[in-house]
Design a protein around this motif. Structure first.
Motif, mmCIF file in Angstrom:
data_model
loop_
_atom_site.group_PDB
_atom_site.id
_atom_site.type_symbol
_atom_site.label_atom_id
_atom_site.label_comp_id
_atom_site.label_asym_id
_atom_site.label_seq_id
_atom_site.Cartn_x
_atom_site.Cartn_y
_atom_site.Cartn_z
ATOM 1 N N LEU A 1 0.924 -1.136 0.196
ATOM 2 C CA LEU A 1 0.040 0.011 0.012
ATOM 3 C C LEU A 1 0.800 1.224 -0.038
ATOM 4 N N VAL A 2 2.073 1.056 0.430
ATOM 5 C CA VAL A 2 2.773 2.479 0.958
ATOM 6 C C VAL A 2 4.186 2.285 0.032
ATOM 7 N N ILE A 3 5.011 1.495 0.171
ATOM 8 C CA ILE A 3 6.423 1.542 -0.315
ATOM 9 C C ILE A 3 6.240 1.406 -1.672
ATOM 10 N N VAL A 4 5.743 0.039 -2.299
ATOM 11 C CA VAL A 4 5.794 -0.202 -3.744
ATOM 12 C C VAL A 4 5.240 1.008 -4.528
ATOM 13 N N PRO A 5 4.012 1.521 -4.212
ATOM 14 C CA PRO A 5 3.733 2.775 -5.237
ATOM 15 C C PRO A 5 4.601 3.882 -5.392
ATOM 16 N N GLN A 6 5.351 4.017 -4.261
ATOM 17 C CA GLN A 6 6.181 5.235 -4.282
ATOM 18 C C GLN A 6 7.617 4.950 -4.729
ATOM 19 N N LEU A 7 7.817 3.490 -4.664
ATOM 20 C CA LEU A 7 9.086 3.061 -5.215
ATOM 21 C C LEU A 7 9.086 3.069 -6.686
ATOM 22 N N MET A 8 7.842 2.963 -7.309
ATOM 23 C CA MET A 8 7.725 2.715 -8.707
ATOM 24 C C MET A 8 8.008 4.114 -9.418
ATOM 25 N N ARG A 9 7.751 5.239 -8.607
ATOM 26 C CA ARG A 9 7.956 6.590 -9.121
ATOM 27 C C ARG A 9 9.546 6.528 -9.433
ATOM 28 N N HIS A 10 10.195 6.301 -8.760
ATOM 29 C CA HIS A 10 11.827 6.398 -8.795
ATOM 30 C C HIS A 10 12.288 5.121 -9.765
ATOM 31 N N ALA A 11 11.675 4.044 -9.809
ATOM 32 C CA ALA A 11 12.041 2.948 -10.598
ATOM 33 C C ALA A 11 11.683 3.120 -12.076
ATOM 34 N N LEU A 12 10.653 3.839 -12.514
ATOM 35 C CA LEU A 12 10.117 3.782 -13.885
ATOM 36 C C LEU A 12 11.202 4.295 -14.920
ATOM 37 N N PRO A 13 11.773 5.438 -14.766
ATOM 38 C CA PRO A 13 12.960 5.872 -15.455
ATOM 39 C C PRO A 13 13.805 4.792 -15.790
ATOM 40 N N GLY A 14 14.436 4.131 -14.823
ATOM 41 C CA GLY A 14 15.277 2.835 -14.787
ATOM 42 C C GLY A 14 14.783 1.924 -15.599
ATOM 43 N N LEU A 15 13.540 1.393 -15.343
ATOM 44 C CA LEU A 15 12.732 0.453 -15.959
ATOM 45 C C LEU A 15 12.637 0.887 -17.434
ATOM 46 N N GLY A 16 12.490 1.909 -17.884
ATOM 47 C CA GLY A 16 12.281 2.263 -19.263
ATOM 48 C C GLY A 16 13.648 1.983 -19.924
ATOM 49 N N ASN A 17 14.608 2.069 -19.139
ATOM 50 C CA ASN A 17 15.979 2.118 -19.885
ATOM 51 C C ASN A 17 16.046 0.441 -20.060
ATOM 52 N N VAL A 18 15.871 -0.351 -19.117
ATOM 53 C CA VAL A 18 16.106 -1.841 -19.045
ATOM 54 C C VAL A 18 15.158 -2.231 -20.222
ATOM 55 N N TRP A 19 13.789 -1.943 -20.362
ATOM 56 C CA TRP A 19 13.066 -2.225 -21.439
ATOM 57 C C TRP A 19 13.605 -2.232 -22.651
ATOM 58 N N GLN A 20 14.295 -0.828 -22.969
ATOM 59 C CA GLN A 20 14.970 -0.640 -24.417
ATOM 60 C C GLN A 20 16.083 -1.547 -24.536
ATOM 61 N N LEU A 21 16.760 -1.825 -23.471
ATOM 62 C CA LEU A 21 17.783 -2.923 -23.505
ATOM 63 C C LEU A 21 17.157 -4.371 -23.762
ATOM 64 N N VAL A 22 16.278 -4.727 -23.347
ATOM 65 C CA VAL A 22 15.370 -6.115 -23.548
ATOM 66 C C VAL A 22 14.849 -6.131 -24.811
ATOM 67 N N LEU A 23 14.535 -4.998 -25.548
ATOM 68 C CA LEU A 23 14.079 -5.103 -26.702
ATOM 69 C C LEU A 23 15.112 -5.235 -27.915
ATOM 70 N N LYS A 24 16.302 -4.550 -27.381
ATOM 71 C CA LYS A 24 17.280 -4.661 -28.432
ATOM 72 C C LYS A 24 17.926 -6.242 -28.242
ATOM 73 N N ASP A 25 18.005 -6.815 -26.971
ATOM 74 C CA ASP A 25 18.512 -8.134 -26.559
ATOM 75 C C ASP A 25 17.788 -9.032 -27.326
ATOM 76 N N SER A 26 16.577 -8.929 -27.547
ATOM 77 C CA SER A 26 15.911 -9.860 -28.059
ATOM 78 C C SER A 26 16.176 -10.250 -29.272
ATOM 79 N N ALA A 27 16.802 -9.487 -30.144
ATOM 80 C CA ALA A 27 17.352 -9.867 -31.408
ATOM 81 C C ALA A 27 18.570 -10.852 -31.516
ATOM 82 N N LEU A 28 19.113 -10.949 -30.216
ATOM 83 C CA LEU A 28 20.069 -12.090 -29.777
ATOM 84 C C LEU A 28 19.502 -13.328 -29.925
ATOM 85 N N ILE A 29 18.270 -13.522 -29.617
ATOM 86 C CA ILE A 29 17.647 -14.996 -29.516
ATOM 87 C C ILE A 29 17.620 -15.390 -31.053
ATOM 88 N N SER A 30 17.811 -14.680 -31.939
ATOM 89 C CA SER A 30 17.803 -15.301 -33.317
ATOM 90 C C SER A 30 18.815 -16.187 -33.350
#
Lengths: 237, 230
Positions: free
Chosen positions: A151-180
């Protein structure tokens, strides 16, 4: 020009539909890998933040290894390691050929493990960015550990995590090409197949690059939207 | 349980790929750095005709997988062999080695230019104003004030870039270059011992990363002695 339209078109003999279908495989692979990575990353962050030595050490080793070793090497480990184990099990049951792991599942697992190592760092940093007073307030309200997290920590934690998660997502998308490389027909592999059979590699790799770029740009807006949502109700300094 | 003899056997084999990994990393980082510096400096002015194409280049190279870039340069440009031969740069795109360096350098130029752009922006305005007030020319200000401070501030971010580059060189194995990851894949398919090979190759990469991080931390400490606290 007409040649390009013909090759990438949607008519009989055109590759448009195949490339779009492969893009959806790339997207599915990335999303599932990212979700698995979120679970692994949250576990790793919990380990890193634990006052006990063993979980902290294990989480640290996990993060260091999978962020430091080339992703391609991790993919080879999972695919060949898994297939070798599966082949050995196969021989017990009288099979005598090489048994390959299902490539999609291996891809999701590989992306999950790699992105989990990065997401762990993001969550750990975000947890530490949550104001101490919030934890004390939870205690004062008599919330259980689970309640205060949910109820308290995770919703607030996500505010700080989202920019970093966005970067990781971009990394994931590009990494998926390696699965070829393990033979899964996602966007990269489909482009290779098209390039091989039409002898027009340039057109196909430009098309693949364009599709990756579009997916990256469109999905980035999802993160921007979530970030705006997570910060609603907060006054920006 | 752990087969030390096997490790002793494969580690020298894997280490034979280290020079190529180092060569690809160094060449691409150096070329990429100078390109990045050019791109970052070119964006300091406010001419749209200069800035816009650079932004597009950066967005494309940061927004698409490195593997696609490598394939586009190695296989894609191979299609234009007659034209490339005509202008005399076919030798560059014929060899997987040069193609890998071109792709990695361009990729690094895109990422690095953003780091340097940020680092140049972070140099306090008062310093450049003071330089102008002292009668220093723009070029002199850049050389003596802005760049030394910006480059020093960029070191931590560049450390990450070098680690990413070391990892990125593993993709060269897909276009037949036998660096550490390429050799590791060969060993796995010969010996069927994926875990051991992964541990050995992984240990080499981690040792390399550790050496790079330590060296750059030492460099940063040397360049910012006043920041180090006992």
């Amino acid at each position: 020009m007409t040649n390009i339209m013909h090759i990438l078109g949607f008519q009989q003999g055109g590759w448009g539909a195949a490339l779009l279908a492969a893009s959806s495989v790339t997207l599915a692979l990335s999303v599932l890998g990212f979700i698995l990575g979120a679970a692994l990353g949250a576990t790793a962050a919990a380990g890193r933040l634990s006052p006990r030595r063993v979980p902290a050490w294990l989480a640290h080793v996990y993060g260091t290894v999978f962020r430091g070793v080339p992703d391609l090497l991790t993919i080879y480990l999972l695919y060949y390691g898994g297939s070798i184990a599966l082949t050995q099990i196969g021989t017990l049951f009288g099979s005598d050929g090489f048994v390959g792991l299902p490539t999609f599942a291996t891809g999701v697992l590989a992306i999950g493990i790699i992105s989990g190592a990065y997401q762990g760092e993001v969550y750990r940093g975000a947890y530490q960015a949550v104001d101490r007073g919030q934890f004390e307030a939870c205690k004062a309200l008599g919330l259980s550990r689970y309640q205060s997290l949910r109820l308290v920590i995770v919703p607030q934690l996500m505010r700080h995590a989202l920019p970093g998660l966005g970067n990781v997502w971009q990394l994931v998308l590009k990494d998926s090409a390696l699965i070829s490389v393990i033979g899964l027909v996602e966007l990269m592999r489909q482009a290779q197949i098209g390039a091989g059979s039409t002898r027009e590699p340039f057109i196909f790799y430009v098309a693949a690059a364009a599709l990756y770029f579009v997916i990256a740009v469109v999905t980035a807006s999802v993160f921007r939207f979530s970030e705006a949502r997570a910060w609603r109700g907060m006054v920006h300094a | 349980m752990i087969d030390f003899a096997f490790f002793l056997e494969i580690i020298p084999v894997l280490l034979a790929g280290l020079p190529l990994t180092l060569l690809l990393t160094t060449a691409s980082m150096v070329i990429g750095f100078f390109l990045a510096l050019l791109l970052a400096l070119a964006q300091q002015g406010n001419r749209r005709i200069v800035i816009w194409p650079i932004r597009a280049f950066v967005a494309v190279f940061r927004g698409t997988p490195l593997l696609v870039q490598i394939f586009l340069i190695y296989y894609g440009l191979g299609q234009f062999r007659p034209s490339l031969q005509a202008i005399g740069i076919w030798w560059l795109f014929r060899e997987p080695y040069w193609c890998a360096i071109v792709a990695l350098s361009l990729n690094e130029a895109a990422y690095g230019s953003e780091i340097l752009r940020g680092a140049i922006k972070a140099v306090p305005r008062g310093l450049t104003e003071a330089a102008t007030a002292s009668g220093m020319s723009k070029l002199l200000t850049l050389r003596l004030i802005v760049l030394p401070l910006a480059l020093r501030n960029a070191i931590p971010n560049y450390t990450n870039e070098i680690i990413l580059m070391v990892k990125g060189t593993s993709l060269a194995s897909i276009i037949t270059l036998m660096e550490i990851t390429g050799i590791a894949q060969g060993l796995i398919s010969q010996t069927y011992r994926a875990v051991e090979v992964f541990v050995a190759a992984g240990a080499i990469y981690l040792a390399l990363n550790f050496a790079i991080i330590s060296a750059l931390n030492a460099l940063e400490t040397r360049l910012t002695p006043y920041r180090v606290r006992a």
